[in-house]
Design an enzyme around this catalytic site. Structure first.
Site, PDB file in Angstrom:
ATOM      1  N   GLU A 281       0.778  -1.176  -0.029  1.00 27.99           N
ATOM      2  CA  GLU A 281       0.014  -0.044  -0.055  1.00 27.99           C
ATOM      3  C   GLU A 281       0.804   1.137   0.140  1.00 27.99           C
ATOM      4  O   GLU A 281       0.772   1.994   0.948  1.00 27.99           O
ATOM      5  CB  GLU A 281      -0.927   0.100   1.279  1.00 27.99           C
ATOM      6  CG  GLU A 281      -1.500  -1.286   1.680  1.00 27.99           C
ATOM      7  CD  GLU A 281      -2.349  -1.124   3.149  1.00 27.99           C
ATOM      8  OE1 GLU A 281      -1.653  -0.343   3.790  1.00 27.99           O
ATOM      9  OE2 GLU A 281      -3.109  -2.010   3.271  1.00 27.99           O
ATOM     10  N   PRO A 282       1.671   1.748  -1.086  1.00 30.41           N
ATOM     11  CA  PRO A 282       2.597   2.471  -0.916  1.00 30.41           C
ATOM     12  C   PRO A 282       1.777   3.924  -1.441  1.00 30.41           C
ATOM     13  O   PRO A 282       0.738   3.978  -2.281  1.00 30.41           O
ATOM     14  CB  PRO A 282       3.505   2.487  -2.092  1.00 30.41           C
ATOM     15  CG  PRO A 282       2.833   1.524  -2.996  1.00 30.41           C
ATOM     16  CD  PRO A 282       1.919   0.683  -2.166  1.00 30.41           C
ATOM     17  N   ARG A 284       3.298   7.618  -0.332  1.00 27.09           N
ATOM     18  CA  ARG A 284       4.679   8.641  -0.832  1.00 27.09           C
ATOM     19  C   ARG A 284       5.482   7.896  -1.399  1.00 27.09           C
ATOM     20  O   ARG A 284       5.871   8.945  -2.344  1.00 27.09           O
ATOM     21  CB  ARG A 284       5.249   8.849   0.768  1.00 27.09           C
ATOM     22  CG  ARG A 284       6.426   9.934   0.911  1.00 27.09           C
ATOM     23  CD  ARG A 284       7.256   9.935   2.058  1.00 27.09           C
ATOM     24  NE  ARG A 284       6.283   9.753   3.251  1.00 27.09           N
ATOM     25  CZ  ARG A 284       6.110  10.868   3.964  1.00 27.09           C
ATOM     26  NH1 ARG A 284       6.334  11.957   3.732  1.00 27.09           N
ATOM     27  NH2 ARG A 284       5.503  10.359   5.036  1.00 27.09           N
ATOM     28  N   ARG A 320       3.528  20.214   5.972  1.00 27.18           N
ATOM     29  CA  ARG A 320       4.630  19.437   6.340  1.00 27.18           C
ATOM     30  C   ARG A 320       5.674  20.267   7.469  1.00 27.18           C
ATOM     31  O   ARG A 320       6.107  19.598   8.314  1.00 27.18           O
ATOM     32  CB  ARG A 320       5.011  18.395   5.235  1.00 27.18           C
ATOM     33  CG  ARG A 320       4.187  17.451   4.973  1.00 27.18           C
ATOM     34  CD  ARG A 320       4.791  16.494   3.934  1.00 27.18           C
ATOM     35  NE  ARG A 320       6.322  16.389   3.742  1.00 27.18           N
ATOM     36  CZ  ARG A 320       6.664  15.307   4.608  1.00 27.18           C
ATOM     37  NH1 ARG A 320       6.165  14.623   5.296  1.00 27.18           N
ATOM     38  NH2 ARG A 320       8.052  15.400   4.530  1.00 27.18           N
ATOM     39  N   TYR A 324       5.182  18.698  10.956  1.00 23.49           N
ATOM     40  CA  TYR A 324       6.321  17.610  11.001  1.00 23.49           C
ATOM     41  C   TYR A 324       7.795  17.911  11.289  1.00 23.49           C
ATOM     42  O   TYR A 324       8.737  17.127  11.384  1.00 23.49           O
ATOM     43  CB  TYR A 324       6.291  16.552   9.912  1.00 23.49           C
ATOM     44  CG  TYR A 324       4.824  15.713   9.833  1.00 23.49           C
ATOM     45  CD1 TYR A 324       4.413  14.948  10.570  1.00 23.49           C
ATOM     46  CD2 TYR A 324       4.282  15.820   8.346  1.00 23.49           C
ATOM     47  CE1 TYR A 324       3.377  14.292  10.093  1.00 23.49           C
ATOM     48  CE2 TYR A 324       3.425  15.503   8.098  1.00 23.49           C
ATOM     49  CZ  TYR A 324       2.744  14.307   9.063  1.00 23.49           C
ATOM     50  OH  TYR A 324       1.509  13.746   8.650  1.00 23.49           O
ATOM     51  N   CYS A 349      -1.602  34.200   9.110  1.00 22.38           N
ATOM     52  CA  CYS A 349      -1.278  34.775  10.503  1.00 22.38           C
ATOM     53  C   CYS A 349      -1.090  33.784  11.439  1.00 22.38           C
ATOM     54  O   CYS A 349      -1.756  33.451  12.309  1.00 22.38           O
ATOM     55  CB  CYS A 349      -2.385  35.563  10.732  1.00 22.38           C
ATOM     56  SG  CYS A 349      -2.864  36.892   9.582  1.00 22.38           S
ATOM     57  N   GLU A 350       0.078  33.112  11.489  1.00 22.30           N
ATOM     58  CA  GLU A 350       0.865  31.961  12.219  1.00 22.30           C
ATOM     59  C   GLU A 350       2.256  32.286  12.205  1.00 22.30           C
ATOM     60  O   GLU A 350       2.665  32.094  10.970  1.00 22.30           O
ATOM     61  CB  GLU A 350       0.208  30.636  11.818  1.00 22.30           C
ATOM     62  CG  GLU A 350      -1.139  30.161  12.107  1.00 22.30           C
ATOM     63  CD  GLU A 350      -1.502  30.055  13.602  1.00 22.30           C
ATOM     64  OE1 GLU A 350      -0.545  29.903  14.426  1.00 22.30           O
ATOM     65  OE2 GLU A 350      -2.826  30.186  13.648  1.00 22.30           O
TER      66      GLU A 350
END
Ligand SMILES: *Cc1c(COP(=O)(O)O)cnc(C)c1O
Length: 431
Positions: A281-282, A284, A320, A324, A349-350
């Site tokens: 089940e790839p 990425r 990401r 992460y 705005c972060e």
């Protein structure tokens, strides 16, 4: 299967970054930014590599939709011969819309609702990867109501501790929420066997994501194989599939991509021994390197000793880096020289809205285009409308042609489901 010749599909021609035969500057001018661009050749290359590696055994590659579920990408995968692996009713709907036959679809996920399970049973998919005893009973009940039998495979938690670049992408360790605890699997399989409306057809695992080492697959395959022997010894036979999940890593920076020859050498013999059909089940691995995010520089700013490049793209398109702490290469689409150390940040705005911190980048000016590499997986799929930003467009390139596969979201799309004047209804009258 040499590792040094991995196609990326993206390269400079006369100093300007291209995707296959098309200039990214040209696409950006035509379609606007922010913008995702995908290389068909890269997806084909990765799919074919994996196919060649698995060729010695009966097998099927089921592309995991959650990495990138746009219909245009699904079409490429289906035409290459992939099946689909879905984790929600919405993804099941997408897979069917993209033309995958029900018998080419498998369905996993730790929290499927009764409605989603019913949808899968009604569609007649290949099998449901079940992740708890409760789920098996629910599948059985739903199948019984429909006077049918549902094919299930048990997701085993192989309880293997491994290294991933971030804790959030570990899924097969002891105590994780995913799968059925290793020691309970035989018992749960016997329960499944005793229910008339479920047919146990396989065992499944998924170790985690962005794995570069092969040993965990060998260890996991051995664990599945030993469960299988125990099941056979207890009279639970007739299983057809052994699903070893996804997780194969890609190169973002200097990582070694997984060594497929080593995979063939270490893992395939264990699977061959079981006599079952191998499923992978790839996600990425198939699409990660195939996509790039194109943005445009809005401003340069100097603040607190730091140089900022402020662009029209950020965490809403690519979560990401902030979620992460992931690394993605960033370059100017047109070379400018004069590298500067900068933070590349978005308009949201972060303070967590950044694409890269402390990077040496060409001396970019407002209006210049940038390209963020290797965003094909978990890029657009994790995009959001935060700050009421419409989601970006997606473009597929094939050789010297390009096509929009997802239109840019417009302002009307943002408010389409919202109700300006509430239609009040009475609350619970018995209260
Ligand atoms: C996310 C996921 C995959 C795909 O993972 P990749 O790291 O993208 O290959 C496969 N199987 C399951 C069950 C998943 O949750």
């Amino acid at each position: 299967m040499g590792q040094s010749v991995l196609t990326t599909g993206f390269a400079r021609v006369d100093g300007v970054m291209h995707c296959e035969g098309v200039s990214l500057e040209h696409i950006a001018r035509e379609v606007g930014t922010p913008l995702f661009v995908y290389s068909s050749a890269t997806m084909r290359d990765r799919y074919e590599r994996l196919e060649r590696m698995l060729a010695p055994l009966p097998h099927r590659i089921h592309y995991t939709l959650k990495a990138n579920s746009s219909l245009g990408i699904l079409r490429v995968m289906r035409e290459l011969g992939a099946g689909a692996d879905v984790v929600s009713g919405g993804e099941l709907h997408r897979a069917l819309r993209a033309g995958f036959a029900p018998s080419d679809i498998i369905f996993g996920g730790v929290g499927k609702t009764a409605a989603e399970l019913a949808q899968a049973i009604d569609a007649g998919i290949l099998f449901i990867n079940v992740e708890s005893e409760g789920e098996i009973h629910l599948v059985s009940q739903l199948a019984s109501e429909r006077r049918t039998t549902a094919r299930i495979s048990i997701r085993v938690n192989p309880e293997i501790t491994l290294e991933t670049p971030h804790d959030y992408i570990k899924t097969g360790g002891k105590g994780h929420k995913f799968g059925i605890p290793y020691d309970d699997v035989v018992h749960v399989a016997q329960i499944a066997r005793s229910l008339p409306n479920v047919e146990l057809v396989g065992l499944d695992m998924h170790l985690g994501s962005q794995l570069s080492r092969i040993d965990p697959y060998r260890d996991g395959a051995e664990r599945l194989s030993s469960i299988l022997s125990e099941l056979t010894a207890r009279g639970v036979t007739g299983l057809r599939y052994i699903d070893i999940g996804g997780g194969l890593g890609v190169r973002y920076d200097t990582e070694e991509p997984p060594d497929l020859e080593r995979f063939a050498h270490l893992v395939l013999p264990i699977i061959a021994e079981t006599g079952l059909k191998l499923i992978m089940e790839p996600g990425r691995f198939l699409v990660g390197n195939a996509g790039a995010l194109v943005g445009r520089v809005l401003y340069r700013k100097h603040s607190g000793g730091k140089d900022y490049v402020i662009t029209d793209t950020g965490m809403t398109e690519l979560l990401r880096p902030s979620h992460y702490g992931a690394f993605h290469r960033i370059e100017a689409i047109r070379e400018r020289g004069n590298a500067r150390r900068v933070d590349v940040v978005g308009p949201v705005c972060e303070s967590g809205d950044f694409l890269a911190l402390d990077r040496d980048l060409d001396d970019l000016r407002p209006g210049d285009y940038i390209v963020v590499s290797d965003v094909g997986a978990y890029g657009y799929a994790m995009a959001s409308n935060y700050n009421s930003r419409g989601r970006a467009a997606e473009v597929l390139v094939d050789d010297d042609r390009f096509a929009i596969i997802t239109a840019r979201e417009l302002y009307d799309d943002l408010t389409r489901l919202e109700v300006e004047t509430p239609m009040w209804e009475a609350g619970d009258p018995n209260r």
